[in-house]
Design an enzyme around this catalytic site. Structure first.
Site, mmCIF file in Angstrom:
data_model
loop_
_atom_site.group_PDB
_atom_site.id
_atom_site.type_symbol
_atom_site.label_atom_id
_atom_site.label_comp_id
_atom_site.label_asym_id
_atom_site.label_seq_id
_atom_site.Cartn_x
_atom_site.Cartn_y
_atom_site.Cartn_z
ATOM 1 N N ASN A 111 51.015 43.335 27.878
ATOM 2 C CA ASN A 111 50.700 42.794 26.555
ATOM 3 C C ASN A 111 51.480 41.500 26.347
ATOM 4 O O ASN A 111 52.244 41.081 27.218
ATOM 5 C CB ASN A 111 50.990 43.827 25.455
ATOM 6 C CG ASN A 111 52.443 44.231 25.461
ATOM 7 O OD1 ASN A 111 53.325 43.413 25.256
ATOM 8 N ND2 ASN A 111 52.703 45.515 25.716
ATOM 9 N N PRO B 232 54.705 58.142 28.057
ATOM 10 C CA PRO B 232 55.601 58.860 27.131
ATOM 11 C C PRO B 232 55.927 57.972 25.937
ATOM 12 O O PRO B 232 56.043 56.755 26.090
ATOM 13 C CB PRO B 232 56.858 59.096 27.970
ATOM 14 C CG PRO B 232 56.795 58.102 29.083
ATOM 15 C CD PRO B 232 55.338 57.828 29.335
ATOM 16 N N ASP B 233 56.028 58.579 24.761
ATOM 17 C CA ASP B 233 56.445 57.820 23.576
ATOM 18 C C ASP B 233 57.967 57.927 23.500
ATOM 19 O O ASP B 233 58.512 58.973 23.135
ATOM 20 C CB ASP B 233 55.774 58.383 22.317
ATOM 21 C CG ASP B 233 55.999 57.457 21.123
ATOM 22 O OD1 ASP B 233 57.137 56.980 20.957
ATOM 23 O OD2 ASP B 233 55.033 57.216 20.377
HETATM 24 O O1 C5P Z 1 52.886 53.789 18.166
HETATM 25 P P1 C5P Z 1 53.326 52.381 18.257
HETATM 26 O O2 C5P Z 1 53.204 51.802 19.646
HETATM 27 O O3 C5P Z 1 52.763 51.467 17.226
HETATM 28 O O4 C5P Z 1 54.873 52.475 17.916
HETATM 29 C C1 C5P Z 1 55.712 51.390 17.972
HETATM 30 C C2 C5P Z 1 57.131 51.845 18.099
HETATM 31 O O5 C5P Z 1 57.242 52.911 19.030
HETATM 32 C C3 C5P Z 1 58.030 50.764 18.651
HETATM 33 O O6 C5P Z 1 59.326 50.983 18.160
HETATM 34 C C4 C5P Z 1 57.951 51.005 20.144
HETATM 35 O O7 C5P Z 1 59.070 50.466 20.836
HETATM 36 C C5 C5P Z 1 57.923 52.507 20.192
HETATM 37 N N1 C5P Z 1 57.158 53.048 21.337
HETATM 38 C C6 C5P Z 1 57.817 53.753 22.305
HETATM 39 N N2 C5P Z 1 57.128 54.296 23.338
HETATM 40 C C7 C5P Z 1 55.784 54.149 23.423
HETATM 41 C C8 C5P Z 1 55.103 53.439 22.433
HETATM 42 C C9 C5P Z 1 55.815 52.889 21.415
HETATM 43 O O8 C5P Z 1 59.046 53.875 22.233
HETATM 44 N N3 C5P Z 1 55.150 54.682 24.444
#
Ligand code: C5P
Length: 419
Positions: free
Chosen positions: A233, A328-329
């Site tokens: 991105n 993973p989030d």
């Molecule tokens: O869900 P979204 O991508 O909009 O969330 C953004 C937040 O979540 C940011 O703080 C980003 O660094 C974190 N994030 C993360 N791991 C992911 C996706 C997002 O830590 N896989």
């Protein structure tokens, strides 16, 4: 591609983060204390960063370093006496201070600061300090009792009021065998402050985050499709890097887990380079425990099942079918973790319903604050940001400002919240 393990590039911390020093001249006044030897390293660092140094050595300073060492390091004449006819004819003491962009007194002894406060001018150093209207920065170094003495503290307060920048001394073992506050900060830290002042950012006069550990993620992630292609991105990493720098300036011990970006490592920050979301998660876990984590990285939501050989055009009779797997989030994982930092901050980049989506994210990800920004303009890769800070108490919208200012403001908020 990466070998899958986070790559530690701590050595990159010595890189410059600004060009504040380039072509600038520092007049270095060296007072009489054992820390005077560190001024030799400071001269070397200033010159390495593209600056020039003229040294003025007090009688006390000359007990610890010689004019010869200073002349060799600065490659310039060293000034020691007000009564040197030859020097006065060639470059009068008034002129000496006028040529400088910044006057740095390092080490600034209790005696030298007392004279500066009282306006005493009884040698070359004190005379030019009184005769100048150039910005002066003093870097105190002395025994802990001398530093804590009411007279010194009174002088420091008065000098600050007079517009002198006084750096805070370090704490630790001292040459005299005692332990406490009064050590000269390392030359690396001093030059960082000199650069900040020359950049117009002002010096750090307090370190409310000293002793706190922070993790910052920044940049994009690259998710390989095959050995030459990847999903990515437009994140430049600027906002995360600025936050890491701002936290370090307030004294935090910062680990910056960075996706692939072409930015220099902020001074004093430990940087761990990663490529993919999975690597980023591993590096964040390895950096725990922390008092605060700010996850700014634009982590790719999906990764592909990467081919270990380059996918040839047309080999499957058309475009290849990419099977995407959810990444993973990292933020949500931390929100649920037993090792969750006391303060967990996420970022949210949205193109519409910015605040609404961000509020929902606060609960979903289990974090304390969400910093939401509208990325429908040129925020990604741009120098400015306009953010909304969402907490359990409500929403605060900040006006558009440079990313470095957003970082500074956020770092101050973090310091308040952790205090
Ligand atoms: O869900 P979204 O991508 O909009 O969330 C953004 C937040 O979540 C940011 O703080 C980003 O660094 C974190 N994030 C993360 N791991 C992911 C996706 C997002 O830590 N896989």
């Amino acid at each position: 591609m990466s070998d899958g393990r986070p790559h530690d590039s701590t050595s990159a911390t010595s890189m410059r983060t600004s060009s504040g020093m380039n072509g600038k001249r520092v007049l270095l006044v060296i007072g009489g204390g054992i820390a005077a030897y560190k001024s030799c390293e400071l001269i070397r660092l200033i010159r390495k960063a593209g600056g020039a140094v003229t040294c003025v050595l007090t009688d006390g300073g000359a007990q610890f370093v010689t004019p010869m060492s200073l002349a060799a390091l600065s490659e310039e004449q060293v000034y020691t006496s007000l009564w040197d006819l030859k020097n006065e004819t060639e470059m009068g003491h008034i002129q000496l201070s006028r040529e400088a962009d910044l006057i740095v007194v390092c080490p600034a002894t209790a005696d030298l600061m007392a004279k500066m406060t009282a306006g005493i001018a009884d040698d070359l150093a004190t005379t030019l300090l009184l005769a100048t209207d150039t910005q002066v920065m003093a870097v105190p170094a002395m025994n802990v009792r001398m530093w804590e003495h009411a007279a010194t503290q009174r002088n420091v307060a008065q000098l600050r009021e007079d517009g002198v920048i006084i750096l805070h001394p370090d704490k630790g073992p001292m040459a005299c065998g005692e332990h406490g506050e009064g050590r000269l900060p390392e030359p690396e830290a001093v030059i960082a402050e000199i650069e900040h002042v020359l950049d117009g950012d002002g010096a750090t006069q307090s370190t409310p985050l000293a002793g706190k550990r922070a993790i910052v993620t920044a940049g994009p992630t690259h998710e390989p499709i095959d050995p030459v292609r990847y999903i990515a991105n437009r994140s430049s990493g600027q906002q995360g890097y600025a936050i890491a720098e701002a936290l370090a300036r307030l004294g935090a011990d910062v680990t910056l887990v960075s996706g692939p970006v072409s930015l220099e490592t902020p001074r004093g920050v430990t940087r761990v380079d990663v490529q993919t979301a999975v690597e980023m998660q591993t590096a964040v876990d390895a950096a725990l425990p922390a008092d605060v984590a700010i996850l700014v990285a634009a982590v790719a939501d999906w990764r592909a099942e990467a081919s270990d050989r380059k996918i040839k055009k047309g080999e499957s009779g058309g475009p290849p079918e990419l099977e995407l797997i959810e990444n993973p989030d990292i933020l949500a994982g931390l929100g649920r973790s037993e090792k969750r930092p006391a303060l967990l901050i996420g970022f949210a980049a949205e193109t519409d319903k910015v605040v609404g989506y961000a509020k929902a994210k606060l609960d979903r990800k289990g974090c304390d604050w969400i910093v939401a920004n509208d990325v429908s303009g040129d925020v990604m890769g741009g120098a400015e940001n306009s953010v909304h800070v969402i907490t359990a108490d409500g929403v605060e919208s900040w006006t558009q400002m440079p990313k470095r200012d957003v970082a500074r403001k956020l770092a101050e908020r973090i310091a308040d919240a952790l205090s």
